[in-house]
Motif scaffolding. Structure first.
Motif, mmCIF file in Angstrom:
data_model
loop_
_atom_site.group_PDB
_atom_site.id
_atom_site.type_symbol
_atom_site.label_atom_id
_atom_site.label_comp_id
_atom_site.label_asym_id
_atom_site.label_seq_id
_atom_site.Cartn_x
_atom_site.Cartn_y
_atom_site.Cartn_z
ATOM 1 N N ASN A 169 0.900 -1.226 -0.062
ATOM 2 C CA ASN A 169 0.050 -0.118 -0.049
ATOM 3 C C ASN A 169 0.903 1.327 0.025
ATOM 4 O OD1 ASN A 169 -2.160 -1.627 0.257
ATOM 5 N ND2 ASN A 169 -2.587 -1.154 2.180
ATOM 6 N N LEU A 170 1.886 1.249 0.624
ATOM 7 C CA LEU A 170 2.814 2.446 0.710
ATOM 8 C C LEU A 170 3.238 2.835 -0.486
ATOM 9 C CD1 LEU A 170 4.939 1.867 4.098
ATOM 10 C CD2 LEU A 170 2.892 3.265 3.654
ATOM 11 N N HIS A 171 3.664 1.826 -1.557
ATOM 12 C CA HIS A 171 3.907 1.998 -2.758
ATOM 13 C C HIS A 171 2.878 3.069 -3.591
ATOM 14 C CE1 HIS A 171 7.666 0.061 -2.794
ATOM 15 N NE2 HIS A 171 7.178 -0.984 -2.178
ATOM 16 N N HIS A 172 1.685 2.631 -3.175
ATOM 17 C CA HIS A 172 0.473 3.647 -3.967
ATOM 18 C C HIS A 172 -0.030 4.715 -3.130
ATOM 19 C CE1 HIS A 172 0.296 0.600 -7.004
ATOM 20 N NE2 HIS A 172 0.663 -0.561 -5.891
ATOM 21 N N VAL A 173 0.475 4.876 -1.991
ATOM 22 C CA VAL A 173 0.144 6.210 -1.069
ATOM 23 C C VAL A 173 1.132 6.716 -0.371
ATOM 24 C CG1 VAL A 173 -1.555 7.276 0.445
ATOM 25 C CG2 VAL A 173 -2.304 5.308 -0.990
ATOM 26 N N PRO A 174 2.193 7.036 -1.071
ATOM 27 C CA PRO A 174 3.519 7.464 -0.576
ATOM 28 C C PRO A 174 3.488 8.316 0.875
ATOM 29 C CG PRO A 174 3.585 7.789 -2.854
ATOM 30 C CD PRO A 174 2.205 7.403 -2.570
ATOM 31 N N ALA A 175 2.261 8.944 0.980
ATOM 32 C CA ALA A 175 2.096 10.298 2.176
ATOM 33 C C ALA A 175 1.883 9.178 3.302
ATOM 34 C CB ALA A 175 0.903 10.764 1.747
ATOM 35 N N ALA A 176 1.445 8.016 3.162
ATOM 36 C CA ALA A 176 1.311 7.175 4.159
ATOM 37 C C ALA A 176 2.333 6.688 5.049
ATOM 38 C CB ALA A 176 0.543 5.994 3.782
ATOM 39 N N TYR A 219 -5.120 7.088 8.997
ATOM 40 C CA TYR A 219 -4.533 6.267 8.342
ATOM 41 C C TYR A 219 -4.502 6.976 7.044
ATOM 42 C CZ TYR A 219 -8.902 4.549 6.083
ATOM 43 O OH TYR A 219 -10.126 4.559 5.308
ATOM 44 N N TRP A 220 -3.635 6.134 6.071
ATOM 45 C CA TRP A 220 -3.209 6.819 4.700
ATOM 46 C C TRP A 220 -2.706 8.245 4.936
ATOM 47 C CZ3 TRP A 220 -2.721 3.043 1.945
ATOM 48 C CH2 TRP A 220 -3.603 2.152 1.680
ATOM 49 N N GLY A 221 -1.533 8.206 5.783
ATOM 50 C CA GLY A 221 -0.949 9.435 6.002
ATOM 51 C C GLY A 221 -1.542 10.365 6.635
ATOM 52 N N ARG A 222 -2.794 9.865 7.670
ATOM 53 C CA ARG A 222 -3.558 10.668 8.351
ATOM 54 C C ARG A 222 -4.705 11.528 7.540
ATOM 55 N NH1 ARG A 222 0.176 13.612 12.515
ATOM 56 N NH2 ARG A 222 1.983 13.098 11.300
#
Length: 141
Positions: free
Chosen positions: A24-31, A59-62
């Motif tokens: 998931n972190l590869h697709h939502v770098p802000a997370a 979540y998801w980078g808040r």
């Protein structure tokens, strides 16, 4: 050769979870900053007993707030305390630049309460459990 499917222990479950988080972190770098952060508030009575609380996760980078639990002791319901807890967690979420809150509730729980507080139903799972409906709600913050 691939092994047969086997029951997982906690360590295997944690490994699978960590692999999905990495994906998931590869697709939502802000997370990457803090993928998941617990958040919660509670209310005590004069004797110091907890009479209600709300728990969630950013979540998801808040950027999103998932509300997991909102509970009030029955004798304190319909006094505005549930709405106060909901507003408090939403205020904190907005202060952390969260733009969306979501939750789930059952037909025998608090769907109308959440709608009254600005949430809208975006999905229904019927017969979950059998004879009941599970509602999914969201609110733009």
């Amino acid at each position: 050769m691939i092994n047969m499917i086997q029951p997982s222990a906690e360590t295997e479950n944690e490994f699978v979870k960590s692999q999905l988080i990495q994906y998931n972190l590869h697709h939502v770098p802000a997370a990457k900053e803090k993928p998941y952060q617990l958040i919660g508030y509670h209310i005590k009575d004069e004797a110091g007993t907890i009479i209600g609380g709300i728990c969630g996760v950013l979540y998801w980078g808040r950027t999103c707030l998932q509300i997991d639990i909102l509970w009030l002791h029955e004798s304190y319901r319909k006094q505005g305390l549930g709405s106060a807890l909901l507003r408090r967690i939403e205020q904190e979420a907005v202060a952390r630049e969260v733009h969306l809150a979501h939750l789930e509730t059952f037909d025998f729980q608090a769907k109308d309460f959440y709608i009254k507080n600005g949430y809208e139903v975006f999905g229904v799972l019927e017969d979950c459990p059998i004879g009941h409906e599970r509602y999914y709600l969201k609110k733009k913050l």
